[in-house]
Design an enzyme around this catalytic site. Structure first.
Site, PDB file in Angstrom:
ATOM      1  CB  SER A 125      -2.787 -12.165  -1.856  1.00  0.00           C
ATOM      2  OG  SER A 125      -2.566 -10.855  -2.307  1.00  0.00           O
ATOM      3  CD  GLU A 240      -2.301  -4.598 -10.280  1.00  0.00           C
ATOM      4  OE1 GLU A 240      -1.746  -5.697 -10.335  1.00  0.00           O
ATOM      5  OE2 GLU A 240      -3.420  -4.417  -9.784  1.00  0.00           O
TER       6      GLU A 240
END
Lengths: 373, 309
Positions: A125, A240
């Site tokens: 990010s 994930e």
């Protein structure tokens, strides 16, 4: 003759009884790093690290069912949360390297992760590329046999105590969106890296901002090919969104049972029955997904599990405070339910927000038309 | 029915705005634990805002307007008990801040670290306890209000106000919960609305996505509902109204807080973004007086007499 699942379970239970640390992990800083590495080292030495990882790189090559049994016993023994400083290495970087890395990358990094020698952090990010990850701008320019990286990442968990980072950068300056990205192994000790920890409302500095000023990274550290990073990153996020939280999911179900035992209120009892049903459903979905993933590539159903888990974790954390009361010692303790509650807000944000997961489920699982972004 | 402020109410609120702006109150940048504003407390006391309900021509609703406005601030101050609860039970209302507690005297209570008076609902009596210096141990929590415990409750003398006062005490407490929640919800929502208008993803403000718009509209509806139920309860001082207002406020909070944090992404989880100053306190209020199930049972008793069914 191979060991039966029952025998495997008994062996796991016995080892965990002997070896689970008495105290929980410090919540941040170098102490949390030392704790995580020591626990991982102990698991490795006991023969319990990398259960489904390839034997060629020090793993145990066991079945997913054995992995599930280990996690069941792990949760029952109240072993240290797998959502600690080892999470990225064990659940992101390791599996990504196994799926997309070169032999040299696997041979160098996988044993270090399993032995508890290194901490990994994530660098995906950016301040303006969160849910819209493909708009990331941190760039890497090829200079000889190196990349020169400049830019900034944020929400990088464990960057302040990490040794390596899974770094997603734009390596083709003429590209846009998902094209022209590369997934790179970044040594966090490389000159030019500055890390600023960020405190969260749960208390500890769980995240960090990372700045890159002419950071030089060898081209041999690219995983999955130059300018092919989106595909590698989706593999990372797929882990994930799939089985990474299996141990946590099982713990969640056990937590609900503890809450049911502690509850005396009829209205809260109704909530707890809902939570118990949800926890059982989640567990069944996860086991089915995990077993399916052993025999071949799986689709985007992992997003359903990730979302289901995230929202359930928040509701269980909230119900926990309702039952014990806001000022109960169990709520106020360092590893208490108050911390769990505020920390649980990150569940529907990290690894792709609940909104992004819903988009994925709507389009790729339910087959609905893609909406405008 | 008149929903506009009276001239007196408008004047009080205007005075309160002036007081607040004169103090330049800002959200603490690095606070996890309590952020109590003693300066604000002093000014409110001096300005007579906290004894409004004892002044000729003013009542509980006027007090509720003040408490609601103060809850919107990013710092906490003990106002709800002083304004909405204590005047009904204390002869000397200058002995404040006032802490309130239900159950055992060893339990932590909000505002106890600075309280001069403690009112305790022991289930079969209402007690008044004067808190001497040094009698309280501060308890660190993640819930923004200052919390404390009595070090040695047995050493303190208490005055029985009588079991007959309990219904009124709980009623006023429920009104206080709802009124304070209304103010907290308003500020939290305002902050998030501003964020989603400016935060861009996929080349547009995230507030332009319908998935977010719809849930923010629902959050705004919840906030408005809590607000008007709270004010109605303060106006009527009725058992059923108070219990329904508190039930609705406590029931609404989890969904409200969850959505608001969700739309601020990871930034909303940090101490650098001020949302937690309100959501910590909303979570704390959620557990007051038995939580929403406690209020719901009280509402059923008051409205339908469920105990007799």
């Amino acid at each position: 003759m191979s060991e039966s699942l029952d025998d495997f379970r008994a062996r796991a239970r016995s080892w965990l009884q002997e070896n689970v640390p008495e105290h929980g992990s410090p919540l941040e800083g170098p102490e949390s790093r030392d704790y995580a590495l020591a626990w991982q080292k102990r698991q490795f030495e006991g023969g319990w690290a990398g259960l489904t990882w390839p034997a060629a790189y020090g793993g145990k090559d066991l079945s997913v069912l054995q992995q599930i049994v280990w996690f069941e016993e792990y949760a029952r023994a109240k072993a240290p949360s797998t959502h600690n400083a080892l999470f990225v290495g064990m659940n992101h970087a390791g599996p990504t390297l196994i799926a997309c890395g070169s032999d040299a990358q696997k041979a160098f990094h996988l044993p270090k992760i399993m032995k508890g020698e290194v901490i990994w952090c994530q660098g995906f990010s950016e301040p303006n590329a969160g849910s819209d990850l493909a708009s990331l701008r941190t760039k890497g320019v090829v200079d000889g046999d190196e990349l020169v990286v400049n830019g900034q990442k944020i929400w990088s968990s464990y960057a302040d105590i990490g040794d390596y980072q899974e770094l997603l950068i734009r390596t083709d300056p003429d590209s846009s969106r998902h094209h022209g990205l590369s997934w790179v192994i970044c040594d966090m000790k490389t000159p030019g890296i500055t890390v600023r920890p960020i405190k969260t409302m749960a208390g500890p500095a769980k995240y960090a901002e990372v700045f890159y000023d002419n950071v030089r990274i060898s081209l041999s550290n690219i995983v999955g090919g130059l300018n092919n990073g989106w595909k590698t990153a989706m593999a990372t996020l797929g882990f994930e969104r799939g089985t990474a939280s299996l141990a946590l999911q099982i713990s969640l179900g056990l937590r609900v049972e503890e809450l049911i035992a502690a509850n005396t209120d009829a209205v809260t009892g109704e909530t707890l029955m809902d939570l118990r049903a949800d926890a059982a459903a989640l567990r069944a979905m996860s086991y089915q997904f995990a077993i399916k993933s052993e025999t071949g590539p799986v689709g985007s159903e992992g997003s359903m599990i990730r979302l289901y888990f995230a929202e359930l974790a928040k509701r269980v954390a909230s119900a926990s405070i309702d039952i014990f009361g806001i000022a109960a010692p169990d709520v106020l303790a360092e590893h208490g339910l108050g911390f769990d509650y505020f920390d649980s807000y990150s569940e529907t944000i990290a690894g792709g927000t609940a909104e992004i997961q819903r988009n994925i489920i709507a389009e790729r699982v339910l087959g609905l038309p893609r909406g405008s972004r | 029915m008149d929903f506009d402020f009276s001239e007196d109410q408008a004047a009080i609120l205007s005075g309160l705005e002036q007081l607040i702006s004169s103090l330049n109150i800002e959200a603490p940048k690095d606070a996890v634990f309590s952020a109590y504003s003693q300066a604000l407390d002093n000014e409110l006391t001096e300005g007579g805002f906290l004894d409004i309900t004892q002044q000729e021509g003013f009542g509980l609703l006027d007090g509720a307007l003040i408490v609601e406005r103060l809850a919107r601030l990013p710092v906490s101050v003990e106002a709800a008990a002083s304004v909405l609860i204590a005047p009904a039970f204390l002869e000397d209302t200058t002995r404040r801040p006032v802490a309130i507690l239900q159950g055992k005297l060893t339990k932590p209570a909000r505002f106890l670290p600075m309280a001069k008076t403690l009112l305790v609902d022991t289930d079969d009596d209402l007690l008044r306890i004067e808190i001497p210096e040094g009698a309280v141990e501060e308890v660190e929590t993640l819930f923004a209000y200052p919390y404390g415990c009595l070090k040695n409750p047995k050493a303190l003398s208490s005055v029985s106000l009588g079991a007959g006062q309990l219904a009124k005490f709980r009623r006023r407490w429920r009104i206080a919960i709802a009124v304070e929640a209304a103010g907290l919800m308003q500020s939290a929502l305002d902050l998030v609305l501003e964020h989603v208008k400016t935060r861009q993803q996929f080349g547009r403000p995230i507030g332009s996505f319908q998935a977010i718009q719809h849930r923010l509209v629902m959050a705004a509806e919840l906030g408005q509902a809590v607000r008007w139920l709270a004010f109605k309860a303060a106006w009527s001082d009725d058992e059923g109204d108070a219990a329904i207002a508190a039930t609705f406020a406590q029931d609404s909070t989890p969904k409200f807080v969850t959505d608001l944090h969700q739309f601020c992404g990871a930034m909303g989880l940090t101490l650098e973004f001020p949302l937690h100053h309100w959501t910590y306190r909303l979570r704390a209020l959620l557990g007051e007086l038995g939580g929403s199930s406690g209020q719901a049972i009280a509402a059923a008793d008051a409205v339908w007499g469920s105990k007799n069914v």
